[in-house]
Scaffold this motif. Structure first.
Motif, PDB file in Angstrom:
ATOM      1  N   ALA A  44      43.101  32.723  45.964  1.00 26.27           N
ATOM      2  CA  ALA A  44      44.246  33.101  45.134  1.00 26.27           C
ATOM      3  C   ALA A  44      44.102  32.598  43.704  1.00 26.27           C
ATOM      4  N   ARG A  45      43.522  31.424  43.516  1.00 25.87           N
ATOM      5  CA  ARG A  45      43.377  30.915  42.152  1.00 25.87           C
ATOM      6  C   ARG A  45      42.418  31.778  41.342  1.00 25.87           C
ATOM      7  N   GLU A  46      41.442  32.408  42.018  1.00 30.46           N
ATOM      8  CA  GLU A  46      40.517  33.291  41.317  1.00 30.46           C
ATOM      9  C   GLU A  46      41.185  34.613  40.944  1.00 30.46           C
ATOM     10  N   VAL A  47      42.213  34.998  41.713  1.00 27.69           N
ATOM     11  CA  VAL A  47      43.009  36.164  41.329  1.00 27.69           C
ATOM     12  C   VAL A  47      43.688  35.894  39.994  1.00 27.69           C
ATOM     13  N   ALA A  48      44.222  34.681  39.829  1.00 29.86           N
ATOM     14  CA  ALA A  48      44.857  34.321  38.554  1.00 29.86           C
ATOM     15  C   ALA A  48      43.842  34.343  37.421  1.00 29.86           C
ATOM     16  N   SER A  49      42.669  33.792  37.656  1.00 26.91           N
ATOM     17  CA  SER A  49      41.633  33.770  36.614  1.00 26.91           C
ATOM     18  C   SER A  49      41.195  35.183  36.234  1.00 26.91           C
ATOM     19  N   ALA A  50      41.226  36.098  37.211  1.00 29.18           N
ATOM     20  CA  ALA A  50      40.820  37.477  36.933  1.00 29.18           C
ATOM     21  C   ALA A  50      41.786  38.174  35.982  1.00 29.18           C
ATOM     22  N   MET A  51      42.985  37.614  35.831  1.00 30.30           N
ATOM     23  CA  MET A  51      43.995  38.227  34.965  1.00 30.30           C
ATOM     24  C   MET A  51      43.925  37.744  33.520  1.00 30.30           C
ATOM     25  N   ILE A  52      43.050  36.802  33.240  1.00 33.87           N
ATOM     26  CA  ILE A  52      42.995  36.263  31.871  1.00 33.87           C
ATOM     27  C   ILE A  52      41.592  36.427  31.293  1.00 33.87           C
TER      28      ILE A  52
ATOM     29  N   VAL B 163      54.947  36.351  41.572  1.00 37.56           N
ATOM     30  CA  VAL B 163      53.955  37.253  40.989  1.00 37.56           C
ATOM     31  C   VAL B 163      52.545  36.858  41.417  1.00 37.56           C
ATOM     32  N   MET B 164      52.308  35.574  41.624  1.00 29.40           N
ATOM     33  CA  MET B 164      50.988  35.139  42.074  1.00 29.40           C
ATOM     34  C   MET B 164      50.766  35.475  43.547  1.00 29.40           C
ATOM     35  N   ASP B 165      51.766  35.220  44.392  1.00 25.18           N
ATOM     36  CA  ASP B 165      51.639  35.584  45.803  1.00 25.18           C
ATOM     37  C   ASP B 165      51.401  37.072  45.954  1.00 25.18           C
ATOM     38  N   HIS B 166      52.177  37.855  45.227  1.00 25.81           N
ATOM     39  CA  HIS B 166      52.065  39.303  45.379  1.00 25.81           C
ATOM     40  C   HIS B 166      50.759  39.831  44.790  1.00 25.81           C
ATOM     41  N   SER B 167      50.320  39.261  43.691  1.00 22.17           N
ATOM     42  CA  SER B 167      49.041  39.680  43.116  1.00 22.17           C
ATOM     43  C   SER B 167      47.899  39.384  44.084  1.00 22.17           C
ATOM     44  N   ALA B 168      47.927  38.211  44.701  1.00 18.27           N
ATOM     45  CA  ALA B 168      46.895  37.883  45.691  1.00 18.27           C
ATOM     46  C   ALA B 168      46.978  38.831  46.877  1.00 18.27           C
ATOM     47  N   GLY B 169      48.199  39.177  47.293  1.00 20.86           N
ATOM     48  CA  GLY B 169      48.373  40.101  48.403  1.00 20.86           C
ATOM     49  C   GLY B 169      47.845  41.488  48.100  1.00 20.86           C
ATOM     50  N   VAL B 170      48.065  41.955  46.869  1.00 24.63           N
ATOM     51  CA  VAL B 170      47.539  43.266  46.474  1.00 24.63           C
ATOM     52  C   VAL B 170      46.009  43.266  46.517  1.00 24.63           C
ATOM     53  N   HIS B 171      45.388  42.196  45.973  1.00 25.31           N
ATOM     54  CA  HIS B 171      43.929  42.091  46.023  1.00 25.31           C
ATOM     55  C   HIS B 171      43.441  42.062  47.471  1.00 25.31           C
ATOM     56  N   ALA B 172      44.180  41.378  48.336  1.00 24.79           N
ATOM     57  CA  ALA B 172      43.794  41.285  49.740  1.00 24.79           C
ATOM     58  C   ALA B 172      43.827  42.658  50.407  1.00 24.79           C
ATOM     59  N   ALA B 173      44.902  43.408  50.159  1.00 22.38           N
ATOM     60  CA  ALA B 173      45.020  44.730  50.768  1.00 22.38           C
ATOM     61  C   ALA B 173      43.901  45.653  50.293  1.00 22.38           C
ATOM     62  N   LEU B 174      43.607  45.613  48.995  1.00 21.83           N
ATOM     63  CA  LEU B 174      42.535  46.453  48.459  1.00 21.83           C
ATOM     64  C   LEU B 174      41.183  46.071  49.064  1.00 21.83           C
ATOM     65  N   ALA B 175      40.936  44.773  49.183  1.00 17.68           N
ATOM     66  CA  ALA B 175      39.664  44.324  49.747  1.00 17.68           C
ATOM     67  C   ALA B 175      39.515  44.761  51.199  1.00 17.68           C
ATOM     68  N   VAL B 176      40.608  44.715  51.955  1.00 22.33           N
ATOM     69  CA  VAL B 176      40.562  45.146  53.354  1.00 22.33           C
ATOM     70  C   VAL B 176      40.251  46.631  53.447  1.00 22.33           C
TER      71      VAL B 176
END
Length: 401
Positions: free
Chosen positions: A202-210, A169-182
């Motif tokens: 990627a660790r900031e993606v996790a922080s963005a979820m809390i 879920v963390m890898d995929h969440s980071a990947g989704v953020h990456a695709a959107l940013a691109v």
């Protein structure tokens, strides 16, 4: 080789990403029609191309999940000529994506400034554990560390148990953020013509979820791991049924839904449940409520009960396993689960794109995972104009390796 009617048709990505997070981001873009050229080598193949017992798998299924649709070429980036070829590939691409530790691409001679010299308006994505700058930028990391570092792991699990390790879920969440940013960077380039370096941690993606937990902490309140509980809804959770490992998920928000739940699965006289009559009362008596509802569902058939509850207006569904997903006619009808095959590979289900477009039809998986170097005739021959003799010479000198 790009899909003519796809949303991102005409966009080309030079893909240096490895493992899961970065490749998943570029895989999402490929499902939307971008031509994605994966760059690796025989001596340093993507770790996910091989079986990986540490990740609990003895086949390379995860690699298939993030590399379908992509093209594959080999370049030994330790060789200066290979770096030069990589720059030539970037020069005819719109995006260069990488997921190495901060500084690796620069040391290879493929940092943002070097790539901008090759392509003045290049979009470069750098996805790493901690970002390209800052005190922790040199740290490496994998999915469990992203969640732990970002605080999401600590907020996952039960109040009387340990934090939960977060994986895909963390890898995929980071990947989704990456695709959107691109996609955002490409849109800005269309308006301004400017190159852009997207730095994603990627660790900031996790922080963005809390965010809500961080706000609580800033007010002096220590957030607690919620388990399956919800701050408003009760009962709310996943419950065992009479079938082994067949779980039922429910979420009761209103008093009317509670009353419907009692009618469908409650036992005895409904008046005995008066202390749970209101949402506030159910939250106040959550522990007793959970025990009661657990007893009700323990004698139920999961699938039948889920259907009865849905018919009564109670949000409920079985917690599906992978076979349920693969067999679901609804997902197949929408193309979310599609069947793929290739020479020597029997037909099998694969997860397609969850997005549907009213005009664009060619979205999703169009080809299976490439073999290492499978597309060099097209990439090195047609795109870069290298002759067969030139490529043979580069292979003999282990530039193409």
């Amino acid at each position: 080789m790009t899909a003519g009617m796809s949303a991102l048709s005409g966009i080309r990505i030079a893909d240096f990403t490895i493992h899961a997070a970065g490749p998943f981001g570029t895989h999402l873009l490929s499902q939307l029609g971008a031509e994605c050229i994966k760059i690796e080598s025989k001596t340093r193949p993507d770790a996910f191309r091989k079986p990986h017992a540490v990740y609990g798998r003895m086949t390379a299924a995860t690699f298939d999940q993030v590399t379908a649709n992509k093209l594959s070429v080999r370049l030994n980036l330790k060789a200066p000529e290979a770096v030069a070829l990589a720059k030539r590939l970037v020069a005819i691409s719109d995006v260069a994506a990488e997921s190495f530790r901060a500084g690796v691409m620069k040391r290879l001679g493929l940092g943002f400034e070097a790539l901008r010299e090759a392509k003045a308006d290049i979009i470069m994505l750098s996805l790493s554990s901690c970002g390209q700058h800052g005190p922790d930028s040199h740290f490496a990391g994998y999915a469990p560390l992203f969640g732990a570092w970002g605080g999401l792991g600590w907020m996952s699990g039960y109040v009387d148990g340990p934090p939960v390790e977060m994986r895909h879920v963390m890898d995929h969440s980071a990947g989704v953020h990456a695709a959107l940013a691109v996609v955002a960077a490409l849109h800005q380039r269309r308006r301004t013509g400017q190159a852009q370096h997207v730095d994603l941690a990627a660790r900031e993606v996790a922080s963005a979820m809390i965010g809500d937990a961080l706000i609580q902490a800033s007010r002096g309140t220590t957030p607690m791991r919620p388990g399956n509980a919800d701050a408003v809804m009760a009962p709310h959770g996943v419950y065992a049924t009479r079938q082994t490992d067949r779980w039922l998920t429910i979420a009761v928000r209103s008093d009317a839904q509670w009353q419907a739940l009692v009618r469908v699965v409650g036992t005895g006289d409904a008046t005995q449940y008066a202390r749970f009559a209101t949402a506030a009362a159910r939250r106040q008596n959550r522990e007793a409520l959970e025990a009661l509802v657990g007893q009700w569902f323990a004698r139920c058939d999961a699938d039948t009960t889920a259907g009865r509850l849905q018919a009564a207006g109670v949000p409920a569904h079985v917690s599906w396993n992978m076979q349920d997903i693969a067999d679901d006619p609804h997902l197949r009808a929408r193309g979310a689960v599609t069947e793929v095959s290739a020479p020597g590979i029997p037909p099998r289900p694969a997860v397609g794109s969850p997005a549907r477009f009213s005009v664009t039809q060619d979205v999703g998986i169009r080809r299976l995972t490439p073999e290492l170097g499978q597309d060099e005739d097209y990439v090195f021959g047609e795109l870069l104009g290298l002759s067969t003799q030139q490529r043979a010479d580069l292979a003999a000198r282990e530039v193409i390796l």
